[in-house]
Design a protein around this motif. Structure first.
Motif, PDB file in Angstrom:
ATOM      1  N   VAL A 357       0.839  -1.202   0.000  1.00  0.00           N
ATOM      2  CA  VAL A 357       0.000   0.000   0.000  1.00  0.00           C
ATOM      3  C   VAL A 357       0.872   1.249   0.000  1.00  0.00           C
ATOM      4  O   VAL A 357       0.600   2.218  -0.725  1.00  0.00           O
ATOM      5  CB  VAL A 357      -0.948   0.000   1.215  1.00  0.00           C
ATOM      6  CG1 VAL A 357      -1.724   1.314   1.289  1.00  0.00           C
ATOM      7  CG2 VAL A 357      -1.907  -1.180   1.149  1.00  0.00           C
ATOM      8  N   GLU A 358       1.923   1.225   0.789  1.00  0.00           N
ATOM      9  CA  GLU A 358       2.855   2.356   0.836  1.00  0.00           C
ATOM     10  C   GLU A 358       3.451   2.631  -0.538  1.00  0.00           C
ATOM     11  O   GLU A 358       3.540   3.785  -0.980  1.00  0.00           O
ATOM     12  CB  GLU A 358       3.973   2.056   1.835  1.00  0.00           C
ATOM     13  CG  GLU A 358       4.993   3.163   1.996  1.00  0.00           C
ATOM     14  CD  GLU A 358       6.147   2.734   2.872  1.00  0.00           C
ATOM     15  OE1 GLU A 358       7.212   2.360   2.319  1.00  0.00           O
ATOM     16  OE2 GLU A 358       5.996   2.747   4.108  1.00  0.00           O
ATOM     17  N   GLU A 359       3.835   1.575  -1.244  1.00  0.00           N
ATOM     18  CA  GLU A 359       4.422   1.726  -2.574  1.00  0.00           C
ATOM     19  C   GLU A 359       3.387   2.206  -3.584  1.00  0.00           C
ATOM     20  O   GLU A 359       3.661   3.120  -4.377  1.00  0.00           O
ATOM     21  CB  GLU A 359       5.026   0.398  -3.023  1.00  0.00           C
ATOM     22  CG  GLU A 359       5.677   0.461  -4.397  1.00  0.00           C
ATOM     23  CD  GLU A 359       6.239  -0.876  -4.835  1.00  0.00           C
ATOM     24  OE1 GLU A 359       6.706  -0.961  -5.983  1.00  0.00           O
ATOM     25  OE2 GLU A 359       6.188  -1.848  -4.044  1.00  0.00           O
ATOM     26  N   ARG A 360       2.187   1.613  -3.561  1.00  0.00           N
ATOM     27  CA  ARG A 360       1.151   1.970  -4.536  1.00  0.00           C
ATOM     28  C   ARG A 360       0.714   3.427  -4.394  1.00  0.00           C
ATOM     29  O   ARG A 360       0.463   4.103  -5.386  1.00  0.00           O
ATOM     30  CB  ARG A 360      -0.057   1.050  -4.370  1.00  0.00           C
ATOM     31  CG  ARG A 360       0.146  -0.369  -4.891  1.00  0.00           C
ATOM     32  CD  ARG A 360       0.323  -0.381  -6.390  1.00  0.00           C
ATOM     33  NE  ARG A 360       0.535  -1.714  -6.913  1.00  0.00           N
ATOM     34  CZ  ARG A 360      -0.322  -2.343  -7.720  1.00  0.00           C
ATOM     35  NH1 ARG A 360      -1.441  -1.741  -8.074  1.00  0.00           N
ATOM     36  NH2 ARG A 360      -0.062  -3.552  -8.170  1.00  0.00           N
ATOM     37  N   LEU A 361       0.611   3.882  -3.156  1.00  0.00           N
ATOM     38  CA  LEU A 361       0.144   5.247  -2.916  1.00  0.00           C
ATOM     39  C   LEU A 361       1.285   6.254  -2.820  1.00  0.00           C
ATOM     40  O   LEU A 361       1.033   7.442  -2.593  1.00  0.00           O
ATOM     41  CB  LEU A 361      -0.686   5.286  -1.621  1.00  0.00           C
ATOM     42  CG  LEU A 361      -1.947   4.426  -1.590  1.00  0.00           C
ATOM     43  CD1 LEU A 361      -2.685   4.608  -0.272  1.00  0.00           C
ATOM     44  CD2 LEU A 361      -2.865   4.756  -2.758  1.00  0.00           C
ATOM     45  N   LYS A 362       2.510   5.754  -2.987  1.00  0.00           N
ATOM     46  CA  LYS A 362       3.706   6.601  -2.923  1.00  0.00           C
ATOM     47  C   LYS A 362       3.769   7.378  -1.605  1.00  0.00           C
ATOM     48  O   LYS A 362       3.987   8.596  -1.571  1.00  0.00           O
ATOM     49  CB  LYS A 362       3.758   7.552  -4.119  1.00  0.00           C
ATOM     50  CG  LYS A 362       3.872   6.821  -5.462  1.00  0.00           C
ATOM     51  CD  LYS A 362       4.162   7.759  -6.598  1.00  0.00           C
ATOM     52  CE  LYS A 362       4.235   7.018  -7.936  1.00  0.00           C
ATOM     53  NZ  LYS A 362       5.263   5.971  -7.968  1.00  0.00           N
ATOM     54  N   LEU A 363       3.570   6.632  -0.521  1.00  0.00           N
ATOM     55  CA  LEU A 363       3.646   7.221   0.809  1.00  0.00           C
ATOM     56  C   LEU A 363       5.056   7.113   1.354  1.00  0.00           C
ATOM     57  O   LEU A 363       5.851   6.290   0.892  1.00  0.00           O
ATOM     58  CB  LEU A 363       2.674   6.511   1.758  1.00  0.00           C
ATOM     59  CG  LEU A 363       1.193   6.512   1.358  1.00  0.00           C
ATOM     60  CD1 LEU A 363       0.376   5.719   2.366  1.00  0.00           C
ATOM     61  CD2 LEU A 363       0.663   7.928   1.235  1.00  0.00           C
ATOM     62  N   SER A 364       5.365   7.891   2.346  1.00  0.00           N
ATOM     63  CA  SER A 364       6.666   7.835   2.992  1.00  0.00           C
ATOM     64  C   SER A 364       6.635   6.818   4.132  1.00  0.00           C
ATOM     65  O   SER A 364       5.565   6.349   4.538  1.00  0.00           O
ATOM     66  CB  SER A 364       7.044   9.210   3.545  1.00  0.00           C
ATOM     67  OG  SER A 364       6.168   9.568   4.606  1.00  0.00           O
ATOM     68  N   LYS A 365       7.801   6.494   4.675  1.00  0.00           N
ATOM     69  CA  LYS A 365       7.874   5.594   5.827  1.00  0.00           C
ATOM     70  C   LYS A 365       7.136   6.184   7.024  1.00  0.00           C
ATOM     71  O   LYS A 365       6.516   5.458   7.811  1.00  0.00           O
ATOM     72  CB  LYS A 365       9.336   5.332   6.195  1.00  0.00           C
ATOM     73  CG  LYS A 365      10.136   4.594   5.126  1.00  0.00           C
ATOM     74  CD  LYS A 365       9.631   3.182   4.923  1.00  0.00           C
ATOM     75  CE  LYS A 365      10.467   2.435   3.887  1.00  0.00           C
ATOM     76  NZ  LYS A 365       9.948   1.059   3.640  1.00  0.00           N
ATOM     77  N   GLU A 366       7.197   7.502   7.155  1.00  0.00           N
ATOM     78  CA  GLU A 366       6.504   8.162   8.270  1.00  0.00           C
ATOM     79  C   GLU A 366       4.989   8.022   8.136  1.00  0.00           C
ATOM     80  O   GLU A 366       4.289   7.888   9.140  1.00  0.00           O
ATOM     81  CB  GLU A 366       6.891   9.640   8.327  1.00  0.00           C
ATOM     82  CG  GLU A 366       8.327   9.909   8.748  1.00  0.00           C
ATOM     83  CD  GLU A 366       9.344   9.576   7.658  1.00  0.00           C
ATOM     84  OE1 GLU A 366       8.942   9.497   6.468  1.00  0.00           O
ATOM     85  OE2 GLU A 366      10.538   9.390   7.988  1.00  0.00           O
ATOM     86  N   ASP A 367       4.489   8.035   6.908  1.00  0.00           N
ATOM     87  CA  ASP A 367       3.051   7.897   6.694  1.00  0.00           C
ATOM     88  C   ASP A 367       2.540   6.535   7.154  1.00  0.00           C
ATOM     89  O   ASP A 367       1.405   6.420   7.618  1.00  0.00           O
ATOM     90  CB  ASP A 367       2.699   8.090   5.214  1.00  0.00           C
ATOM     91  CG  ASP A 367       2.966   9.499   4.736  1.00  0.00           C
ATOM     92  OD1 ASP A 367       2.763  10.441   5.517  1.00  0.00           O
ATOM     93  OD2 ASP A 367       3.404   9.661   3.572  1.00  0.00           O
TER      94      ASP A 367
END
Length: 452
Positions: A357-367
């Motif tokens: 999900v982090e990769e697909r939504l291009k979120l940061s580690k903090e997110d």
């Protein structure tokens, strides 16, 4: 003699009172708008996550040793679970119910009921006492537990223990997997929309006791390494006077079900192996299924939450993608969801789910920090995991008035459900919750374990 009327005389019709009709309709329209707006108002007053007692903690070493002593598993199955547990991202603080500490594990109905009661009675008592709510003032009770579906129901357990009114509306959901927590919120919301001035109590959990798999099928051994003990009680209201003391207001709740697709339907599946042992199988296609279901969910959620600029960029990307030369793959534009939300609560189903999900939504580690720390501290607590994550953010003092929180839950079926909450109060991070005793230790560094 009768008066003769000239046939050429024009008789004016009686004028229709448009202005009077309009004047009469305006108050009616305003009343209808007011009633509609009230029917859509759902406040999250408060919630309470279960904190298991310290003696139920299970470290990775103890977890594997327990399997070895019990003798239920072949060596290959133990080695596989050892590797997957070390890669799971779950720390030594996560807990299993007392029944699973026994040798051999006690999977009886009595032990399952004891685990369920320990969780739900604790969180309901904590929540009602914090908010000083008389149990008889609860109008709606919605519970969800996927695999354990007793008679009387879990809802009946609560009604009996706390003495709710005889006309309380009680619904118990089962078989809906890890996303059932938001399904329960959706159901409670719908009931609140048609029932004025009401309080709804929602309880989400999964019973670990009856679900341990002792066979050798790897896809069915995976849940052994992921699921841990937990649950949550949530108090919702549509009362105008409760807005002042509520934490959040529900803005959107979008549910996506991909059960018509066979691969999605079979990606999380309870079944028996060739020896008759029951377990839940997690297929290799699960991550791809989750990604596709999330995409469908976002297609419906996006227009409601994303700024127009992001929507236009996404639309332009789609148009280019359709007309682009098929020999040259053009990457689709991923909308910047940080422009729509300040906080993300991704279901802590496992490291692979959070990473995807982090990769697909291009979120940061903090997110994704709240999700990873919840997985580390509590494990996969199924439908309650997104609430442990929100509790983490509150304990860290990161949620401010006006912030928007996006909860993303995945579950068997296959389902992806999204809930968007707006913080409407100034939250005190010192308010006690499941993280209070250890929040100063987080975030922790989770070491990557390479595949062997």
């Amino acid at each position: 003699m009768a008066e003769i009327t000239n046939s050429n005389t024009i008789i004016n019709p009686i004028p229709f009172p448009y202005s009077q009709l309009l004047a009469a309709m305006v108050p009616l329209l305003l009343l209808l708008c007011l009633l509609y707006s009230k029917s859509r108002r759902v406040y999250l007053v408060d919630f309470s996550c279960y904190l298991p007692p310290a003696h139920l903690r299970v470290s990775t070493a103890n977890f594997i040793e327990h399997f070895e002593i019990c003798g239920d598993h072949e060596r290959e199955a133990i080695d596989f679970q050892t590797k997957m547990t070390k890669k799971s991202g779950i720390g030594c603080e996560a807990c299993l119910p007392l029944s699973m500490h026994q040798i051999p594990p006690d999977k009886s109905l009595r032990s399952t009921q004891e685990e369920t009661e320990a969780i739900i009675f604790t969180v309901v008592k904590d929540l009602l006492s914090k908010q000083r709510v008389n149990p008889k003032n609860i109008d709606i009770v919605v519970t969800n537990c996927s695999i354990f579906c007793p008679t009387p129901s879990i809802g009946a357990m609560i009604i009996n223990r706390f003495g709710f009114r005889s006309n309380v509306k009680s619904i118990s959901l089962s078989g809906m997997g890890c996303s059932a927590g938001l399904v329960a919120i959706s159901l409670a919301k719908d009931l609140l929309c048609v029932r004025g001035n009401s309080l709804a109590l929602v309880l989400s959990m999964e019973s670990v006791t009856p679900n341990g798999y002792s066979g050798r099928i790897k896809s069915m051994l995976l849940p052994n390494t992921l699921f841990r003990m937990g649950g949550v009680a949530i108090l919702l209201s549509n009362k105008k006077q409760d807005k002042v003391k509520s934490k959040y207001k529900l803005r959107y709740l979008i549910r996506t079900h991909m059960g018509s697709d066979d691969q999605s339907y079979e990606s999380v599946f309870q079944q028996t192996d060739d020896t008759g042992k029951v377990g839940v199988s997690l297929s290799r296609s699960l991550i791809n299924v989750a990604a596709n279901t999330l995409k469908t969910n976002l297609t419906e959620l996006g227009p409601s939450v994303l700024p127009l600029s992001e929507q236009l960029m996404y639309a332009w990307s789609m148009m280019n993608g359709k007309t682009w030369n098929t020999t040259r793959k053009k990457e689709m534009y991923v909308p910047n969801f940080k422009k729509a939300f300040e906080h993300f609560c991704i279901h802590a189903g496992g490291r692979a789910v959070i990473d995807a999900v982090e990769e697909r939504l291009k979120l940061s580690k903090e997110d994704a920090e709240a999700s990873r720390m919840t997985l580390h501290r509590f494990g996969n607590t199924s439908s309650s995991s997104v609430w442990y994550e929100l509790s983490y953010l509150e304990a860290k003092g990161r949620v401010r008035k006006g912030d928007r929180v996006w909860q993303i839950a995945f579950g068997s079926g296959f389902k992806c459900n999204s809930a968007v909450w707006e913080c409407i109060s100034d939250l005190d991070p010192k308010t006690r919750n499941a993280w209070s005793d250890s929040i100063h230790l987080y975030p922790v560094q989770i070491q990557d374990v390479a595949d062997h």
